[in-house]
Scaffold this active site. Structure first.
Site, PDB file in Angstrom:
ATOM      1  N   SER A  26     -18.615  -6.862  12.424  1.00  0.00           N
ATOM      2  CA  SER A  26     -18.325  -5.502  12.865  1.00  0.00           C
ATOM      3  C   SER A  26     -19.253  -5.167  14.034  1.00  0.00           C
ATOM      4  O   SER A  26     -20.472  -5.324  13.926  1.00  0.00           O
ATOM      5  CB  SER A  26     -18.564  -4.520  11.717  1.00  0.00           C
ATOM      6  OG  SER A  26     -18.250  -3.209  12.119  1.00  0.00           O
ATOM      7  N   LYS A  76     -14.434  -7.120  14.883  1.00  0.00           N
ATOM      8  CA  LYS A  76     -13.987  -5.751  14.581  1.00  0.00           C
ATOM      9  C   LYS A  76     -14.777  -4.815  15.478  1.00  0.00           C
ATOM     10  O   LYS A  76     -16.019  -4.887  15.514  1.00  0.00           O
ATOM     11  CB  LYS A  76     -14.246  -5.454  13.115  1.00  0.00           C
ATOM     12  CG  LYS A  76     -14.297  -3.979  12.719  1.00  0.00           C
ATOM     13  CD  LYS A  76     -14.294  -3.850  11.200  1.00  0.00           C
ATOM     14  CE  LYS A  76     -15.082  -2.638  10.741  1.00  0.00           C
ATOM     15  NZ  LYS A  76     -15.018  -2.488   9.271  1.00  0.00           N
ATOM     16  N   LYS A 115     -15.760  -0.947  16.423  1.00  0.00           N
ATOM     17  CA  LYS A 115     -15.756   0.464  16.064  1.00  0.00           C
ATOM     18  C   LYS A 115     -15.160   1.239  17.242  1.00  0.00           C
ATOM     19  O   LYS A 115     -15.493   0.953  18.402  1.00  0.00           O
ATOM     20  CB  LYS A 115     -17.179   0.944  15.805  1.00  0.00           C
ATOM     21  CG  LYS A 115     -17.785   0.369  14.535  1.00  0.00           C
ATOM     22  CD  LYS A 115     -17.061   0.885  13.319  1.00  0.00           C
ATOM     23  CE  LYS A 115     -17.756   0.398  12.063  1.00  0.00           C
ATOM     24  NZ  LYS A 115     -17.083   0.888  10.844  1.00  0.00           N
ATOM     25  N   ASP A 141     -11.862  -0.180  13.970  1.00  0.00           N
ATOM     26  CA  ASP A 141     -12.153   0.703  12.842  1.00  0.00           C
ATOM     27  C   ASP A 141     -12.564   2.064  13.388  1.00  0.00           C
ATOM     28  O   ASP A 141     -13.536   2.161  14.133  1.00  0.00           O
ATOM     29  CB  ASP A 141     -13.292   0.114  11.986  1.00  0.00           C
ATOM     30  CG  ASP A 141     -13.558   0.949  10.748  1.00  0.00           C
ATOM     31  OD1 ASP A 141     -14.450   0.558   9.959  1.00  0.00           O
ATOM     32  OD2 ASP A 141     -12.882   1.984  10.540  1.00  0.00           O
ATOM     33  N   GLU A 150      -8.122   0.266  11.375  1.00  0.00           N
ATOM     34  CA  GLU A 150      -8.714   0.661  10.096  1.00  0.00           C
ATOM     35  C   GLU A 150      -9.015   2.156  10.084  1.00  0.00           C
ATOM     36  O   GLU A 150      -9.654   2.679  11.012  1.00  0.00           O
ATOM     37  CB  GLU A 150     -10.001  -0.138   9.883  1.00  0.00           C
ATOM     38  CG  GLU A 150     -10.678   0.014   8.560  1.00  0.00           C
ATOM     39  CD  GLU A 150     -11.928  -0.846   8.454  1.00  0.00           C
ATOM     40  OE1 GLU A 150     -12.115  -1.764   9.287  1.00  0.00           O
ATOM     41  OE2 GLU A 150     -12.745  -0.564   7.556  1.00  0.00           O
ATOM     42  N   ASP A 171      -9.627   2.158   4.378  1.00  0.00           N
ATOM     43  CA  ASP A 171     -10.985   1.907   3.879  1.00  0.00           C
ATOM     44  C   ASP A 171     -11.375   3.140   3.046  1.00  0.00           C
ATOM     45  O   ASP A 171     -11.169   3.167   1.836  1.00  0.00           O
ATOM     46  CB  ASP A 171     -11.907   1.669   5.086  1.00  0.00           C
ATOM     47  CG  ASP A 171     -13.394   1.587   4.741  1.00  0.00           C
ATOM     48  OD1 ASP A 171     -14.176   1.232   5.624  1.00  0.00           O
ATOM     49  OD2 ASP A 171     -13.768   1.887   3.585  1.00  0.00           O
ATOM     50  N   LYS A 230     -14.168  -2.420  -0.747  1.00  0.00           N
ATOM     51  CA  LYS A 230     -15.627  -2.276  -0.843  1.00  0.00           C
ATOM     52  C   LYS A 230     -15.936  -1.860  -2.286  1.00  0.00           C
ATOM     53  O   LYS A 230     -15.539  -0.762  -2.709  1.00  0.00           O
ATOM     54  CB  LYS A 230     -16.153  -1.195   0.101  1.00  0.00           C
ATOM     55  CG  LYS A 230     -16.021  -1.512   1.569  1.00  0.00           C
ATOM     56  CD  LYS A 230     -16.514  -0.333   2.398  1.00  0.00           C
ATOM     57  CE  LYS A 230     -16.391  -0.629   3.876  1.00  0.00           C
ATOM     58  NZ  LYS A 230     -16.761   0.552   4.697  1.00  0.00           N
ATOM     59  N   GLY A 277     -17.861  -4.087   4.324  1.00  0.00           N
ATOM     60  CA  GLY A 277     -19.321  -4.166   4.174  1.00  0.00           C
ATOM     61  C   GLY A 277     -19.968  -2.806   4.371  1.00  0.00           C
ATOM     62  O   GLY A 277     -19.407  -1.928   5.019  1.00  0.00           O
TER      63      GLY A 277
HETATM   64  C1  LIG Z   1     -22.806   2.139   8.591  1.00  0.00           C
HETATM   65  S1  LIG Z   1     -21.072   1.869   8.733  1.00  0.00           S
HETATM   66  C2  LIG Z   1     -20.590   1.295   7.164  1.00  0.00           C
HETATM   67  C3  LIG Z   1     -19.089   1.390   7.030  1.00  0.00           C
HETATM   68  C4  LIG Z   1     -18.340   0.426   7.930  1.00  0.00           C
HETATM   69  N1  LIG Z   1     -18.801  -0.935   7.718  1.00  0.00           N
HETATM   70  C5  LIG Z   1     -18.712  -1.854   8.697  1.00  0.00           C
HETATM   71  O1  LIG Z   1     -18.292  -1.619   9.814  1.00  0.00           O
HETATM   72  C6  LIG Z   1     -19.208  -3.235   8.365  1.00  0.00           C
HETATM   73  C7  LIG Z   1     -20.679  -3.191   8.049  1.00  0.00           C
HETATM   74  C8  LIG Z   1     -21.147  -4.544   7.547  1.00  0.00           C
HETATM   75  O2  LIG Z   1     -20.931  -5.538   8.265  1.00  0.00           O
HETATM   76  O3  LIG Z   1     -21.710  -4.572   6.440  1.00  0.00           O
HETATM   77  C9  LIG Z   1     -16.827   0.512   7.710  1.00  0.00           C
HETATM   78  O4  LIG Z   1     -16.317   1.640   7.772  1.00  0.00           O
HETATM   79  O5  LIG Z   1     -16.146  -0.495   7.503  1.00  0.00           O
HETATM   80 MG   LIG Z   2     -14.269   0.892   7.738  1.00  0.00          MG
END
Ligand SMILES: CSCC[C@@H](NC(=O)CCC(=O)O)C(=O)O
Ligand SMILES: [Mg+2]
Length: 368
Positions: A135, A161, A163, A189, A214, A239, A263, A291
Site C-alpha cells: 500500500s 495499491k 491511496k 483505496d 477500494e 473494506d 481485516k 492490513g
Molecule cells: C493507516 S491506514 C490503515 C488502513 C488501510 N491499510 C492499508 O492501506 C494497508 C496498511 C498495511 O500495509 O498494513 C486500508 O484502508 O486498507
Molecule cells: Mg482500505
C-alpha cells in the site's frame, strides 16, 4: 484452558516514512498488544485500532479502556475457556470489534500453542507462502510517488495499491501506468473519501485497468456503492463497510461489491474473518488480506489467513521493513514477492524480548 490474566501492553513503533491516506497521516504506530496468560500457555493478541478514530470509530485508548473495564473481566466467569467462546461471551457489549478481536487472538494463540497447532492449519490454509502487495500513501508529488513505486517493484511486490482522494487520483494512476506499463497489478483505496456525486469523476479511472477501487464511499453507504457499481467498469472492493460475515453477505447481495478486503480486527476476530472468507467464497467473491500496519504478531496472523483458498488476490501483507526499521518479532522478509506462512504453533512468532522492551511505553496486568 483457564485464563489467569491478561497483560495490556502499549508499544510505540515509529514508521520508516509518513503514511498518508485520505483521512490523515501516520508517522508512529501506538499499538496495544495483549498477552493472555492461561494455565496451559501464553498467547499474544494485537489490537489494530489506530491512535485516533479516523479509520473507524475505534481508537487505541478506547480499546484499552473497554478491555480493562468490560471485555477482560467478562471472561472471568468462564472456568474453562477456548477461543470459540470469547466473542460470544462479549456479545452483550456493543461494537469494539478491534478490541474483541485482539482478546480472541490472544486466547486463540495460547490455545493453539498449548495444542501445538499452527494458526494457518487451524484456519484452513492451503498455501505455504502468499503473494504480497504493498500500500503506497499519498505523496507530495507524482515524482515522489513514482520513485516509491519503483522501489517497491524492485523489492518484488506483486501488486501496487495507491491511496487516493479528491485531487490525487487520476493523475497519479495515469503516471504509474505510463511509467510502469499496463501489466503491473494496480488498485486504489479511497478510504471513503468520495460521494456518489463523484461517480463521473471516478469513471475516469476505468481506462487504467485497475484490479479494483477500494471503499470509495462512506462505510455506511452500501446502497451508494451498489449504484456506483452500476456506473463504473472498475470492480468495487469494500473494506470499512464489511464488519461481519453477515454484512459481507448483505453487501454482496445488494451488488455493493464484487471483491472484499478482509481485516480480522475490523470484523471482530480471525474466526469471524474465516466466516467472511467462507461467505464470500460461497458467492464467488474473491477476497484479499488487508492490513493495519501490524507488528510482526498481527502480520504473522494475517499471512496465515491470506493462505486460505478464497484469498486469490495479493494482500497488503507487506514485509516488516515496509513500515518498521525494527520489528518486535523476527522480521518478515519478502522472498520473490512472497512471504512464508508461519508453521510453528499458534501465531508461529513471538516478540523478541529486547526489541519489545525497547518500544514498550506501558504495561497493565489485569488478573482474573
Ligand atoms: C493507516 S491506514 C490503515 C488502513 C488501510 N491499510 C492499508 O492501506 C494497508 C496498511 C498495511 O500495509 O498494513 C486500508 O484502508 O486498507
Ligand atoms: Mg482500505
Amino acid at each position: 484452558m483457564k485464563l489467569t490474566g491478561v497483560e495490556l501492553r502499549r508499544v510505540r513503533m515509529p514508521l520508516v516514512a509518513p503514511f498518508r491516506t485520505s483521512f490523515g497521516v501516520e508517522t508512529t504506530r501506538d499499538v496495544l498488544l495483549l498477552r493472555a496468560v492461561t494455565d496451559e500457555a501464553e498467547g499474544w493478541g494485537e489490537c489494530v485500532a489506530l491512535t485516533d478514530p479516523l479509520y473507524s470509530s475505534e481508537y487505541v485508548d478506547g480499546a484499552a479502556d473497554v478491555l480493562r473495564r468490560y471485555l477482560v473481566p467478562a471472561l472471568a466467569a468462564h472456568e474453562r475457556l477456548d477461543a470459540n467462546m470469547v466473542v460470544p461471551a462479549l456479545h452483550r457489549f456493543k461494537g469494539h470489534r478491534m478490541a474483541k478481536a485482539a482478546l480472541e487472538m490472544a486466547v486463540l494463540d495460547a490455545e493453539l500453542r498449548a495444542a501445538g497447532r499452527p494458526l494457518a492449519r487451524e484456519l484452513g490454509a492451503v498455501r505455504e507462502r502468499v503473494p504480497c502487495g504493498v500500500s503506497v500513501g499519498i505523496m507530495g508529488s507524482v515524482g515522489e510517488l513514482l520513485d516509491a513505486v519503483d522501489g517497491y517493484l524492485e523489492a518484488g511486490y506483486v501488486r501496487i495499491k495507491l491511496k487516493i482522494q479528491p485531487g490525487w487520483d487520476v493523475e497519479p494512476v495515469r503516471a504509474v501506468r505510463e511509467r510502469f506499463g499496463d501489466d503491473v497489478l494496480l488498485q486504489v483505496d479511497a478510504n471513503t473519501a468520495y460521494t456518489l456525486a463523484d461517480a463521473r469523476h471516478l469513471a475516469r479511472l476505468d481506462p487504467f485497468g485497475l484490479l479494483l477501487i477500494e471503499q470509495p464511499l462512506d462505510e455506511e453507504d452500501v446502497l451508494g456503492h451498489a449504484e456506483l457499481a452500476r456506473t463504473l467498469a472498475t470492480p468495487i472492493c469494500l473494506d470499512e463497510s464489511i464488519t461481519s460475515a453477515k454484512s459481507a453477505a448483505d453487501a454482496i447481495r445488494l451488488g455493493a461489491c464484487s471483491i472484499v478486503n478482509i481485516k480480522p480486527g475490523r470484523v471482530g476476530g480471525y474466526l469471524e474473518a474465516r466466516r467472511v472468507h467462507d461467505v464470500c467464497a460461497a458467492h464467488g467473491v474473491p477476497v484479499w488480506a488487508g492490513g493495519m500496519l501490524e507488528t510482526g504478531l498481527g502480520r504473522a496472523a494475517n499471512v496465515a489467513l491470506a493462505a486460505l483458498p478464497g484469498f486469490t488476490l495479493p494482500g497488503d501483507t507487506s514485509a516488516s521493513d515496509r513500515y518498521y526499521r525494527t520489528d518486535i518479532t523476527p522480521p518478515f522478509v519478502l522472498e520473490d514477492g512472497h512471504l512464508p506462512v508461519p508453521t510453528a504453533p499458534g501465531l508461529g512468532v513471538e516478540p523478541l524480548p529486547d526489541a519489545l522492551a525497547a518500544v514498550t511505553t506501558g504495561t497493565d496486568w489485569l488478573p482474573l
